[in-house]
Each structure stands twice: as C-alpha cells, then as structure tokens.
Design a protein around this motif. Sequence first.
Motif, PDB file in Angstrom:
ATOM      1  N   GLU A  20       8.182 -25.035  -9.469  1.00  0.00           N
ATOM      2  CA  GLU A  20       9.502 -25.685  -9.453  1.00  0.00           C
ATOM      3  C   GLU A  20       9.644 -26.877  -8.481  1.00  0.00           C
ATOM      4  OE1 GLU A  20      12.116 -22.688  -8.204  1.00  0.00           O
ATOM      5  OE2 GLU A  20      12.092 -21.579 -10.081  1.00  0.00           O
ATOM      6  N   SER A  21       8.617 -27.176  -7.708  1.00  0.00           N
ATOM      7  CA  SER A  21       8.698 -28.265  -6.890  1.00  0.00           C
ATOM      8  C   SER A  21       8.280 -29.674  -7.661  1.00  0.00           C
ATOM      9  CB  SER A  21       7.489 -28.192  -5.928  1.00  0.00           C
ATOM     10  OG  SER A  21       7.676 -27.042  -4.991  1.00  0.00           O
ATOM     11  N   ARG A  22       9.122 -30.516  -7.273  1.00  0.00           N
ATOM     12  CA  ARG A  22       8.878 -32.029  -8.065  1.00  0.00           C
ATOM     13  C   ARG A  22       7.616 -32.565  -7.856  1.00  0.00           C
ATOM     14  NH1 ARG A  22      13.325 -32.399  -4.949  1.00  0.00           N
ATOM     15  NH2 ARG A  22      11.945 -33.900  -3.503  1.00  0.00           N
ATOM     16  N   ASP A  23       6.894 -32.232  -6.735  1.00  0.00           N
ATOM     17  CA  ASP A  23       5.531 -32.762  -6.505  1.00  0.00           C
ATOM     18  C   ASP A  23       5.093 -32.253  -5.343  1.00  0.00           C
ATOM     19  OD1 ASP A  23       6.939 -34.178  -4.000  1.00  0.00           O
ATOM     20  OD2 ASP A  23       7.365 -35.871  -5.091  1.00  0.00           O
ATOM     21  N   VAL A 168      -4.263 -30.934  -7.632  1.00  0.00           N
ATOM     22  CA  VAL A 168      -3.527 -32.228  -8.072  1.00  0.00           C
ATOM     23  C   VAL A 168      -3.188 -33.015  -7.051  1.00  0.00           C
ATOM     24  CG1 VAL A 168      -3.022 -31.023 -10.141  1.00  0.00           C
ATOM     25  CG2 VAL A 168      -1.637 -30.897  -8.354  1.00  0.00           C
ATOM     26  N   THR A 190      -6.070 -31.383 -12.929  1.00  0.00           N
ATOM     27  CA  THR A 190      -4.876 -31.269 -13.769  1.00  0.00           C
ATOM     28  C   THR A 190      -4.933 -29.855 -14.619  1.00  0.00           C
ATOM     29  OG1 THR A 190      -3.856 -33.491 -13.473  1.00  0.00           O
ATOM     30  CG2 THR A 190      -2.717 -31.949 -14.817  1.00  0.00           C
ATOM     31  N   LEU A 229      -0.548 -31.475 -17.499  1.00  0.00           N
ATOM     32  CA  LEU A 229       0.340 -32.150 -16.485  1.00  0.00           C
ATOM     33  C   LEU A 229       1.809 -31.805 -16.573  1.00  0.00           C
ATOM     34  CD1 LEU A 229       0.521 -34.314 -14.240  1.00  0.00           C
ATOM     35  CD2 LEU A 229       1.167 -36.026 -16.105  1.00  0.00           C
ATOM     36  N   ASP A 230       2.334 -31.589 -17.850  1.00  0.00           N
ATOM     37  CA  ASP A 230       3.629 -30.901 -17.862  1.00  0.00           C
ATOM     38  C   ASP A 230       3.766 -29.569 -17.522  1.00  0.00           C
ATOM     39  OD1 ASP A 230       4.765 -33.144 -19.134  1.00  0.00           O
ATOM     40  OD2 ASP A 230       4.492 -32.384 -21.315  1.00  0.00           O
ATOM     41  N   VAL A 232       1.985 -28.466 -15.105  1.00  0.00           N
ATOM     42  CA  VAL A 232       1.845 -28.321 -13.365  1.00  0.00           C
ATOM     43  C   VAL A 232       3.164 -28.930 -12.760  1.00  0.00           C
ATOM     44  CG1 VAL A 232       0.632 -29.569 -11.647  1.00  0.00           C
ATOM     45  CG2 VAL A 232      -0.598 -28.651 -13.305  1.00  0.00           C
ATOM     46  N   ARG A 233       3.723 -29.811 -13.650  1.00  0.00           N
ATOM     47  CA  ARG A 233       5.046 -30.440 -13.310  1.00  0.00           C
ATOM     48  C   ARG A 233       6.232 -29.497 -13.477  1.00  0.00           C
ATOM     49  NH1 ARG A 233       4.461 -36.705 -15.061  1.00  0.00           N
ATOM     50  NH2 ARG A 233       3.259 -37.261 -13.264  1.00  0.00           N
ATOM     51  N   GLY A 234       6.015 -28.215 -14.003  1.00  0.00           N
ATOM     52  CA  GLY A 234       7.311 -27.273 -13.983  1.00  0.00           C
ATOM     53  C   GLY A 234       7.396 -26.966 -15.570  1.00  0.00           C
TER      54      GLY A 234
END
Length: 242
Positions: A20-23, A168, A190, A229-230, A232-234
Amino acid sequence: MASGPASTSTADHLQDLLLESRDFDSFLLDLTLYSASQLGADEPILCAISVERAGAPFTVASSGDKARLLDERQYELDDGPCLTALRTGLTVKVDDLSLDERWTRYFETVRHSAVNAVLAVPIDAGEGASAALNCYAHRTSAFGPATVAGIEWYAQSLSRPLRLALLVHPLLDAPTYPDGLRAALRSRATIDAALALVMAHTRSSREAAIALLAEAARARKVRLPALALDIVRGAAIPAGSA
C-alpha cells in the motif's frame, strides 16, 4: 509478542504496508512507526532501521528525528551498539548506556538525549547489505528477556518486506552504472520483487509465479516489467488459474 495467530497478523500487516505504500521512503517510514507502536510496552520506545551497503551505513527510516540522530552519532564515530549489531549479525543490548564501557564515546555525544537503554537486533537484508532494527528507551534496563525475544522475532519478520523494498530502492542511480545496465538491473529487481509478492500472495512456487505474471502480461497486452512495476506499486496481484 508471541508466535501463532498474532505473528501471522503481524506478517500480513507488514506485507500490506509494502503493497500500500506509495514508494520506498513512505514504506520504511510506515514500517518504523508500526515497529515503535508494536514494540513499546509500559513506555514508548524509539525505533530506527539502519542499512549498510558498500561500507556506508545510513538510517533508511526512523519513528522520529531523535531516533535518526541517535543512529547518526554512531555513523560519525563509526562505532556504537547499532553498528555492532549490523556488522556482527548479533543482538546487542545495553541496559545502562552511562555505565557501559564499550561505547563511552558514543554516550558522551548523546548524553543530552536522556536515552539510557539500547537494543539493536540484526535484520537479514539479503546479499550485499546489512541491516539492524535499533530500539532506544529512556528507562534503564528497559529490555528484559521477554522483550528482547519478542523484538528478535519481530526483526526476523521484517526481513522479507525489507529485502523486497531494497530490491526496488533507486540505489542503482550510482554513476558507476552505464544507463543501459542501470535500467536493466532496475527492471530485473522490480520483476524479482513482484514475483516475491505473487509467491507470498498465492503461496505458489517461483516457476508458477513467473507463468502467472507472463500470462497476465499477455492478457493485458503490456510488457512484463511494466506489469511488475504496477504490482510493486500496489496494483492487484493477478489471480491464478487454480
């Protein structure tokens, strides 16, 4: 802190933080704030996570400025309980920093902080990195045997999400990497992180996770690195066929 249902809940929450974290930075900040809330017993403690790569230690996140400064004083001296735990892979406990003869120089630099007890527990950060969870308390002898055992277990549970996050981390921006190689390494990292998340979510093997991602990329008509990447970004993890 005990094993069993509570430990499962904690592991699930740590994975949720990563998803859930943005980065990377926001994940690590959430992680240390959660650590401080979980580990504090009768009184609050301060938490920080140190990582060392290529001989350069740094605090990747802390539950507050005070914990970060307590870490950074050790980096300036190139010595201290947290650096010792990070470099030896052994837990370091200081019941009374003012009386501990191992780190008298460090105590002199942080005397004003009113921190008297320190517990530093190594975290398995994977190949090429070392890490430690650093806990600071104002009361002497704040870390009894049961507390130490609980924090050591908790540090073990931090290993997987921290290793995923480090995969990442944009540390590959170092100028020693040519642009093409840097991009290739970041893409591979990633994909590896996304695979690990798929394996944890679906409880499948690496081979099954690879097949699942490849099938999802074909179905969505996107390249595998973009899909990874999508995730990993949530983004939602693709559902398996079974």
